[in-house]
Design a protein around this motif. Structure first.
Motif, short mmCIF file in Angstrom:
data_model
loop_
_atom_site.label_atom_id
_atom_site.label_comp_id
_atom_site.label_asym_id
_atom_site.label_seq_id
_atom_site.Cartn_x
_atom_site.Cartn_y
_atom_site.Cartn_z
N VAL A 4 5.84 -21.96 15.18
CA VAL A 4 6.29 -21.11 16.28
C VAL A 4 5.08 -20.74 17.13
O VAL A 4 4.10 -20.20 16.62
N LEU A 5 5.18 -21.03 18.41
CA LEU A 5 4.15 -20.68 19.36
C LEU A 5 4.74 -19.65 20.30
O LEU A 5 5.62 -19.95 21.11
N LYS A 6 4.27 -18.42 20.15
CA LYS A 6 4.83 -17.33 20.94
C LYS A 6 4.14 -17.21 22.29
O LYS A 6 2.97 -17.58 22.45
N LYS A 7 4.88 -16.69 23.24
CA LYS A 7 4.34 -16.47 24.58
C LYS A 7 3.18 -15.48 24.48
O LYS A 7 3.27 -14.47 23.80
N ALA A 9 0.17 -16.40 23.31
CA ALA A 9 -0.72 -16.78 22.21
C ALA A 9 -2.11 -17.09 22.76
O ALA A 9 -2.25 -17.66 23.83
N ASP A 13 -5.20 -19.04 18.49
CA ASP A 13 -3.91 -19.25 17.81
C ASP A 13 -3.43 -20.69 18.00
O ASP A 13 -2.95 -21.32 17.06
#
Length: 61
Positions: A4-7, A9, A13
């Motif tokens: 999961v790559l969150k907004k 980042a 990360d």
């Protein structure tokens, strides 16, 4: 595997995620030198290339 790559980042990360994804990938590239001199030609390479290119311009009538 789910990553999961969150907004928002950070670059750190993203690099950590890339390391996790590509940890099993081989690091070697294509070794072109291993094929150097393998094909022995009986004709000049430019002659062969000219023949191949002229193949499309033949008159088939």
């Amino acid at each position: 595997m789910v990553v999961v790559l969150k907004k928002g980042a950070t670059e750190k990360d993203i690099e950590a995620i890339e390391r996790e994804i590509y940890k099993d990938a081989p690091d070697t590239g294509f070794d072109a030198k291993k094929y150097n001199g393998v094909i022995s030609l009986k004709e000049d390479p430019m002659t062969i290339q000219t023949k191949l290119r002229n193949e499309w311009e033949r008159d088939f009538s």
